[in-house]
Design a protein around this motif. Structure first.
Motif, PDB file in Angstrom:
ATOM      1  N   GLU A  44     -21.923  58.483 -83.359  1.00  0.00           N
ATOM      2  CA  GLU A  44     -23.253  57.878 -83.232  1.00  0.00           C
ATOM      3  C   GLU A  44     -24.311  58.782 -83.869  1.00  0.00           C
ATOM      4  O   GLU A  44     -25.096  58.350 -84.690  1.00  0.00           O
ATOM      5  N   HIS A  45     -24.323  60.035 -83.451  1.00  0.00           N
ATOM      6  CA  HIS A  45     -25.218  61.010 -84.068  1.00  0.00           C
ATOM      7  C   HIS A  45     -24.777  62.431 -83.715  1.00  0.00           C
ATOM      8  O   HIS A  45     -23.933  62.635 -82.841  1.00  0.00           O
ATOM      9  N   CYS A  86     -20.581  60.077 -79.444  1.00  0.00           N
ATOM     10  CA  CYS A  86     -19.838  58.902 -79.914  1.00  0.00           C
ATOM     11  C   CYS A  86     -20.012  57.750 -78.923  1.00  0.00           C
ATOM     12  O   CYS A  86     -20.569  57.929 -77.839  1.00  0.00           O
ATOM     13  N   SER A  87     -19.514  56.580 -79.312  1.00  0.00           N
ATOM     14  CA  SER A  87     -19.715  55.386 -78.487  1.00  0.00           C
ATOM     15  C   SER A  87     -18.719  55.292 -77.343  1.00  0.00           C
ATOM     16  O   SER A  87     -19.092  55.020 -76.194  1.00  0.00           O
ATOM     17  N   SER A 151     -22.119  58.654 -75.410  1.00  0.00           N
ATOM     18  CA  SER A 151     -23.557  58.530 -75.139  1.00  0.00           C
ATOM     19  C   SER A 151     -23.827  58.572 -73.638  1.00  0.00           C
ATOM     20  O   SER A 151     -24.802  59.178 -73.182  1.00  0.00           O
TER      21      SER A 151
END
Length: 209
Positions: A44-45, A86-87, A151
């Motif tokens: 995700e980031h 991450c998700s 997250s």
């Protein structure tokens, strides 16, 4: 500190900045290629940070060690930190596997707090890796700590961190218990979202067939 010592410390921290740049570039490449091959990006980031000189010196004092560049390099392993968000929980191990397969990344240590959470409910996978940094006149092996979490795990950890420091480490038992219960709820949420995602993937796979 004398001027030459300040310059040495500044250059010392610069090598950690370069190591972070190397790791961040690797993660971006892996994420982009994964997206290209699988039409899905597991990351995700990414967040990066370097401890301040004051923080490193304080940590050396707590360890009853002399404040020196040698001791900082030998005994402080989280000067440079990367947090990969991450998700889904299975993304954590895909990312871990991709990092470990990099030929120029030496994995020093892996701590899996996802499979074996801390007593307070904290979950994350931590790695200490050694990254080669090529300078103008030499090569330095620099340690970087990488944390990989979802997250939801990151949301809990960030709030727990703020609460922890508000109470100066002495969190009342009832708040500690509520934090643990919240961590369990976060874990259940991660499991449900993973199961939902797997159903979606299966649905579209059947549709294509």
């Amino acid at each position: 500190m004398k001027q030459n010592q300040l310059k040495q410390w500044a250059h010392f921290f610069l090598t950690y900045k370069f190591a972070l740049d190397e790791v961040e570039t690797k993660l971006n490449i892996l994420n982009e290629e994964f997206q290209f091959i699988h039409d899905y990006n597991p990351i995700e980031h990414v967040k990066t940070r370097i401890k301040t000189p004051e923080s490193v010196m304080e940590k050396l004092r707590r360890k009853n060690l002399e404040i020196s560049l040698e001791n900082a390099k030998s005994h402080i392993r989280d000067i440079a930190g990367v947090r990969v968000i991450c998700s889904f929980s299975n993304d954590i191990y895909q990312i871990l596997d991709m990092i470990c397969k990099q030929s120029d990344v030496k994995v020093i240590e892996v701590k899996d707090y996802v499979k074996d959470p801390k007593p307070n409910g904290y979950k994350s996978v931590h790695l200490i890796v050694e990254i080669p940094v090529f300078l103008t006149n030499r090569m330095e092996n620099v340690l970087v700590e990488i944390q990989i979490r979802t997250s939801a795990m990151d949301f809990w950890a960030s709030l727990e961190h703020k609460i922890y420091y508000k109470f100066h480490e002495g969190i009342p038992p009832e708040i500690r218990q509520q934090l643990k219960e919240s961590a369990d709820m976060i874990s259940t949420l991660d499991q449900r979202m993973l199961a939902l995602n797997e159903k979606v993937i299966k649905h579209f796979a059947l549709t294509i067939e």
